[in-house]
Design an enzyme around this catalytic site. Structure first.
Site, PDB file in Angstrom:
ATOM      1  N   HIS A   1       0.850  -1.199   0.000  1.00  0.00           N
ATOM      2  CA  HIS A   1       0.000   0.000   0.000  1.00  0.00           C
ATOM      3  C   HIS A   1       0.878   1.239   0.000  1.00  0.00           C
ATOM      4  O   HIS A   1       2.089   1.149   0.168  1.00  0.00           O
ATOM      5  CB  HIS A   1      -0.917   0.021   1.233  1.00  0.00           C
TER       6      HIS A   1
ATOM      7  N   HIS B   1      -5.944  -1.835   4.887  1.00  0.00           N
ATOM      8  CA  HIS B   1      -5.797  -0.681   3.992  1.00  0.00           C
ATOM      9  C   HIS B   1      -5.032  -1.063   2.738  1.00  0.00           C
ATOM     10  O   HIS B   1      -4.110  -1.880   2.753  1.00  0.00           O
ATOM     11  CB  HIS B   1      -5.164   0.526   4.677  1.00  0.00           C
TER      12      HIS B   1
ATOM     13  N   HIS C   1       4.732   7.273   2.333  1.00  0.00           N
ATOM     14  CA  HIS C   1       5.526   6.053   2.257  1.00  0.00           C
ATOM     15  C   HIS C   1       4.968   5.029   1.282  1.00  0.00           C
ATOM     16  O   HIS C   1       3.785   5.040   0.962  1.00  0.00           O
ATOM     17  CB  HIS C   1       5.724   5.414   3.634  1.00  0.00           C
TER      18      HIS C   1
ATOM     19  N   HIS D   1       1.141  -0.001  15.008  1.00  0.00           N
ATOM     20  CA  HIS D   1       0.091   0.994  14.812  1.00  0.00           C
ATOM     21  C   HIS D   1      -1.160   0.593  15.581  1.00  0.00           C
ATOM     22  O   HIS D   1      -1.518  -0.591  15.616  1.00  0.00           O
ATOM     23  CB  HIS D   1      -0.306   1.089  13.344  1.00  0.00           C
TER      24      HIS D   1
ATOM     25  N   TYR E   1       9.779   2.042   9.882  1.00  0.00           N
ATOM     26  CA  TYR E   1       9.855   3.018   8.789  1.00  0.00           C
ATOM     27  C   TYR E   1      11.286   3.452   8.581  1.00  0.00           C
ATOM     28  O   TYR E   1      12.028   3.663   9.538  1.00  0.00           O
ATOM     29  CB  TYR E   1       9.018   4.253   9.114  1.00  0.00           C
TER      30      TYR E   1
ATOM     31  N   GLU F   1       8.146   1.517   4.301  1.00  0.00           N
ATOM     32  CA  GLU F   1       7.751   0.775   5.489  1.00  0.00           C
ATOM     33  C   GLU F   1       7.850  -0.713   5.175  1.00  0.00           C
ATOM     34  O   GLU F   1       7.547  -1.121   4.050  1.00  0.00           O
ATOM     35  CB  GLU F   1       6.286   1.091   5.854  1.00  0.00           C
TER      36      GLU F   1
END
Lengths: 97, 308
Positions: B153, B200, B215, B247, B256, B266
């Site tokens: 993503h 996501h 990112h 997260h 990261y 990431e």
């Protein structure tokens, strides 16, 4: 190989950064636990560590043209993460934010 | 599973300042395979567990950042359908001819309200080095470096995230899995969009400047893979941003770091599975520290503001 050390003064700060001959200004700063220049990506892309060199000689690596234009480069602007001092320097922080 | 329309993030084209350094980073550190270098200088790469020809395209340029993010859709008919709907929605839709990238079929392209270019395509050649399909071993090529499984993503920054939310929800069929809103006004500050079972596929954060990349993310196997990635980051003096951590949003475990041109990467593992009937998860901005960094429970200024 000689490890020439240069002294870099940041305007408005009493902390002087000692920079080795093959070391970027930002890396030298971080190594000494100093934080008078903002740290971003450390790799020339984000523009956060933008400075203007007002006195002294330096070389630069590749920097994003968006953050330091050619005109600015000719006028002493650079990113500290890509600036290699070649003499003692005096610099001003020019963070865009 | 009834996954139609947009299937997944397919590839990103990223601008790098120095191609030689970028190849070392993406191939040797993250562990992608170099697929080809083309005559225009673009370099094509893929992760070991991806079937398709490539997922990361590097273009040397004097400015870092994102050229485009492309999603794979289920069929040519679906591609035509999206082109029609985007045009009807007021978007200027351009066609990118098949072969503009090697092995990739016709693409349609539009610029979202946040200033990001998104492409859609239905056809791409399969890789010779993809996952095995006959009595398949877990990998055909031995995973290298951080052992990235796939490009997963992007998080993008721009102004009108409400507008980009609208086109992804209403035209492209995405759902919002999670978001961060201002405590008082309810204004959306960050949102997480999915076209799949993943938490996501695309994330957006409101920002004063359009078209920015926060990112590009790669999936890795598990929490120990994040630790192994951290070891590589220190061993090879890769510029680290934050992590290993976790997260609150998506629950992913993460680290990261920056590529040699300052584009943030990431590698992450885990996270929940999303279904379209799941209620929306909402974070108030007053709790955003825990939302972003579940262990630190506070934001890091660099993570929030540094983009390319």
């Amino acid at each position: 190989m000689g490890k020439a050390a240069f002294r870099v003064s940041v305007e408005g700060s009493d902390k002087v950064i000692t920079c080795l001959a093959d070391e970027t200004l930002l890396k030298a700063m971080a190594r000494q636990g100093i934080s008078n220049i903002p740290v971003g990506c450390r790799n020339g892309g984000c523009g956060v560590c933008k400075i203007r060199v007002t006195k002294g000689e330096y070389e630069t690596g590749k920097m994003s043209i968006k953050h330091v234009t050619q005109v600015e480069r000719d006028d002493g602007y650079a990113l500290a993460c890509k600036a290699f001092p070649k003499s003692d320097l005096t610099v001003t922080v020019k963070n865009e934010e | 599973m009834a996954l139609n329309g947009v299937l997944r993030p397919g590839f990103v084209q990223v601008r790098v300042l120095d191609m030689a350094e970028a190849i070392v980073h993406y191939r040797d550190r993250i562990g992608l395979t170099l697929v080809s270098t083309e005559s225009d200088g673009r370099v094509y790469m893929k992760a070991y567990d991806e079937f398709d020809r490539h997922s990361i395209v590097l273009r040397e340029c004097d400015e870092a950042g994102l050229d485009l993010m492309a999603f794979k859709v289920c069929s040519e008919a679906s591609l035509d359908d999206f082109a029609t709907k985007l045009a009807a929605g007021g978007y200027e839709v351009t066609t990118v001819a098949a072969g503009e990238q090697p092995g990739v079929g016709r693409r349609i392209s539009f610029v979202a309200p946040t200033g990001h270019r998104f492409d859609l395509y239905a056809e791409i050649e399969l890789s010779d080095n993809g996952p095995m399909t006959n009595n398949p071993d877990v990998s055909q090529l031995d995973p290298q470096g951080m052992k990235a499984i796939r490009f997963d993503h992007c998080l993008l920054y721009g102004g009108d995230i409400d507008g980009t939310k609208k086109v992804f929800e209403e035209i492209l069929g995405f759902s919002v899995s999670e978001m961060v809103v201002d405590d008082d006004t309810g204004m959306i500050i960050a949102l997480f969009l999915t076209c799949s079972n993943k938490a996501h596929d695309l994330a957006l954060v409101r920002h004063e400047e359009d078209g920015k990349l926060h990112h590009v993310s790669f999936l890795v196997e598990d929490w120990s893979s994040i630790g192994a990635a951290a070891d590589i980051i220190t061993r090879y003096d890769v510029s680290r941003d934050i992590g290993p951590t976790r997260h609150g949003i998506t629950r992913g475990m993460t680290i990261y770091f920056f590529d040699p041109s300052g584009n943030r990467n990431e590698v992450f593992a885990g996270g929940y599975h999303y279904y379209p009937d799941n209620p929306l998860r909402v974070w108030k901005a007053s709790s955003v520290g825990k939302a972003i960094f579940y262990y630190e429970r506070e934001l890091n200024d660099r993570f929030m503001t540094v983009v390319t």
